[in-house]
Design a protein around this motif. Structure first.
Motif, PDB file in Angstrom:
ATOM      1  N   LEU A  28      10.133   9.297  26.396  1.00 13.61           N
ATOM      2  CA  LEU A  28      10.942   8.212  26.928  1.00 13.61           C
ATOM      3  C   LEU A  28      12.177   7.976  26.060  1.00 13.61           C
ATOM      4  O   LEU A  28      13.281   7.765  26.568  1.00 13.61           O
ATOM      5  CB  LEU A  28      10.114   6.931  27.024  1.00 13.61           C
ATOM      6  N   LEU A  29      12.012   8.040  24.737  1.00 15.25           N
ATOM      7  CA  LEU A  29      13.158   7.866  23.837  1.00 15.25           C
ATOM      8  C   LEU A  29      14.167   8.989  24.021  1.00 15.25           C
ATOM      9  O   LEU A  29      15.380   8.772  23.960  1.00 15.25           O
ATOM     10  CB  LEU A  29      12.672   7.811  22.394  1.00 15.25           C
ATOM     11  N   THR A  30      13.679  10.199  24.256  1.00 10.55           N
ATOM     12  CA  THR A  30      14.573  11.333  24.519  1.00 10.55           C
ATOM     13  C   THR A  30      15.404  11.085  25.773  1.00 10.55           C
ATOM     14  O   THR A  30      16.607  11.343  25.803  1.00 10.55           O
ATOM     15  CB  THR A  30      13.764  12.628  24.679  1.00 10.55           C
ATOM     16  N   VAL A  31      14.758  10.554  26.806  1.00  6.54           N
ATOM     17  CA  VAL A  31      15.467  10.254  28.055  1.00  6.54           C
ATOM     18  C   VAL A  31      16.479   9.142  27.838  1.00  6.54           C
ATOM     19  O   VAL A  31      17.631   9.229  28.292  1.00  6.54           O
ATOM     20  CB  VAL A  31      14.463   9.868  29.161  1.00  6.54           C
ATOM     21  N   ILE A  32      16.085   8.081  27.140  1.00 13.86           N
ATOM     22  CA  ILE A  32      16.995   6.959  26.875  1.00 13.86           C
ATOM     23  C   ILE A  32      18.240   7.433  26.150  1.00 13.86           C
ATOM     24  O   ILE A  32      19.375   7.091  26.516  1.00 13.86           O
ATOM     25  CB  ILE A  32      16.276   5.872  26.058  1.00 13.86           C
TER      26      ILE A  32
ATOM     27  N   LEU B 245       5.911   8.161  24.260  1.00 14.75           N
ATOM     28  CA  LEU B 245       7.025   7.342  23.792  1.00 14.75           C
ATOM     29  C   LEU B 245       8.192   8.225  23.374  1.00 14.75           C
ATOM     30  O   LEU B 245       9.350   7.894  23.644  1.00 14.75           O
ATOM     31  CB  LEU B 245       6.575   6.469  22.623  1.00 14.75           C
ATOM     32  N   GLN B 246       7.898   9.338  22.729  1.00 13.65           N
ATOM     33  CA  GLN B 246       8.969  10.232  22.299  1.00 13.65           C
ATOM     34  C   GLN B 246       9.732  10.806  23.482  1.00 13.65           C
ATOM     35  O   GLN B 246      10.956  10.958  23.436  1.00 13.65           O
ATOM     36  CB  GLN B 246       8.386  11.360  21.434  1.00 13.65           C
TER      37      GLN B 246
ATOM     38  N   GLU C  89      11.190   1.152  17.011  1.00 10.95           N
ATOM     39  CA  GLU C  89      12.201   2.125  16.599  1.00 10.95           C
ATOM     40  C   GLU C  89      13.334   1.394  15.878  1.00 10.95           C
ATOM     41  O   GLU C  89      13.792   0.348  16.350  1.00 10.95           O
ATOM     42  CB  GLU C  89      12.756   2.877  17.813  1.00 10.95           C
ATOM     43  N   PRO C  90      13.800   1.912  14.745  1.00 20.26           N
ATOM     44  CA  PRO C  90      14.815   1.194  13.955  1.00 20.26           C
ATOM     45  C   PRO C  90      16.157   1.020  14.662  1.00 20.26           C
ATOM     46  O   PRO C  90      16.910   0.095  14.325  1.00 20.26           O
ATOM     47  CB  PRO C  90      14.965   2.054  12.699  1.00 20.26           C
ATOM     48  N   ASP C  91      16.460   1.881  15.643  1.00 21.62           N
ATOM     49  CA  ASP C  91      17.771   1.799  16.296  1.00 21.62           C
ATOM     50  C   ASP C  91      17.686   1.251  17.718  1.00 21.62           C
ATOM     51  O   ASP C  91      18.626   1.399  18.497  1.00 21.62           O
ATOM     52  CB  ASP C  91      18.446   3.174  16.315  1.00 21.62           C
ATOM     53  N   VAL C  92      16.560   0.623  18.069  1.00 24.88           N
ATOM     54  CA  VAL C  92      16.384   0.118  19.434  1.00 24.88           C
ATOM     55  C   VAL C  92      16.126  -1.383  19.409  1.00 24.88           C
ATOM     56  O   VAL C  92      15.297  -1.875  18.646  1.00 24.88           O
ATOM     57  CB  VAL C  92      15.218   0.831  20.151  1.00 24.88           C
ATOM     58  N   GLU C  93      16.841  -2.112  20.257  1.00 20.89           N
ATOM     59  CA  GLU C  93      16.634  -3.538  20.449  1.00 20.89           C
ATOM     60  C   GLU C  93      16.228  -3.747  21.902  1.00 20.89           C
ATOM     61  O   GLU C  93      16.847  -3.192  22.816  1.00 20.89           O
ATOM     62  CB  GLU C  93      17.926  -4.302  20.149  1.00 20.89           C
ATOM     63  N   VAL C  94      15.169  -4.520  22.148  1.00 17.64           N
ATOM     64  CA  VAL C  94      14.578  -4.591  23.482  1.00 17.64           C
ATOM     65  C   VAL C  94      14.457  -6.025  23.978  1.00 17.64           C
ATOM     66  O   VAL C  94      14.159  -6.941  23.209  1.00 17.64           O
ATOM     67  CB  VAL C  94      13.174  -3.935  23.496  1.00 17.64           C
TER      68      VAL C  94
END
Length: 259
Positions: A137-141, A134-135, A26-31
């Motif tokens: 999980l991203l919604t929850v994050i 994944l979508q 994801e372009p706006d996520v750093e892990v």
């Protein structure tokens, strides 16, 4: 672009690396990933020291349970030398206390209200199935960063029931703790911290015999028959551990990083 910094904490390497790779796409996520509770705590400490604080922590509900015994979490650096261990729910509580700005989401194999309720009480903002999309999980994050709480709809009734029961037990536990004298409460906090009779005696400048008497009085007034039961009741009542001075071996520098 504002980037969301996520820390994945799971002792199953394949799952952790796969999830981290998927999120990093994801372009706006750093892990980043950590394989244990102590490793996660050190990672959070390093990031804060470097000015790169994490926003969200994803924690395996079963972190370390299959490979290590439970031990009390002490609010100090935890050595990851094979002796230290922090389970998933305890890690949530430790991070909530030390770094309240970090939002925590628990990843679980199945929906279980008896485990989800303590996770929420410990400070988790969400409970998500490991096999969700994944979508989702991203919604929850992104949702927990807006101070939302995310639970599967099927869990809501069970979690509310568990929280109501826990509140009732907490009220009764608080009443019992209030019956203790100030000295007995001090001894109880030492018990919560995992100190034995000799250590309590040294800390409070009392004789071991006097400490034994105080411990017996604590057990009697709380209506329990063991130290473990007393500690469990104390935690329900919100009694925290006595603050312990770190020993020389608690924090070790290795290559400029906390070990």
């Amino acid at each position: 672009m504002v980037r969301i910094r996520v820390l994945v904490v799971d002792d199953h390497r394949i799952f952790a690396e796969s999830l981290a790779a998927a999120l990093a796409a994801e372009p706006d996520v750093e892990v980043a990933a950590a394989g244990s509770g102590p490793a996660a705590l050190r990672c959070l400490e390093r990031a804060a020291a470097e000015g790169r604080r994490f926003d969200v922590m994803l924690v395996d509900a079963d972190l370390g349970i299959a490979t290590a015994p439970r031990i009390p979490v002490v609010a100090r650096a935890v050595p990851d030398n094979g002796d230290g261990f922090v389970d998933g729910i305890s890690l949530v509580a430790a991070v909530r206390a030390a770094r309240p700005a970090v939002r925590t989401v628990v990843l679980a194999e199945k929906d279980d209200p008896r485990r989800a309720a303590p996770a929420l009480q410990a400070g988790a903002s969400g409970w998500v199935a490991k096999d969700c999309s994944l979508q989702r999980l991203l919604t929850v994050i992104r949702g927990v960063l807006r101070d939302e709480t995310h639970l599967p709809p099927a869990l809501l009734t069970g979690v509310l029931r568990e929280l109501t029961a826990a509140r009732k037990h907490r009220t009764e536990s608080e009443r019992l703790v209030e019956s203790l004298t100030p000295r007995e409460r001090e001894v109880l906090r030492c018990m919560v911290a995992g100190l034995g009779r000799k250590a309590v005696a040294e800390r409070l400048f009392l004789s071991p015999h006097t400490v034994r008497t105080h411990m017996q009085n604590v057990l009697g007034k709380l209506g329990v028959h063991s130290t473990l039961a007393a500690v469990a009741l104390a935690r329900r009542a919100g009694v925290g551990p006595a603050e312990l001075a770190p020993s020389a071996g608690d924090v070790v520098e290795r290559g400029g990083q906390l070990a």
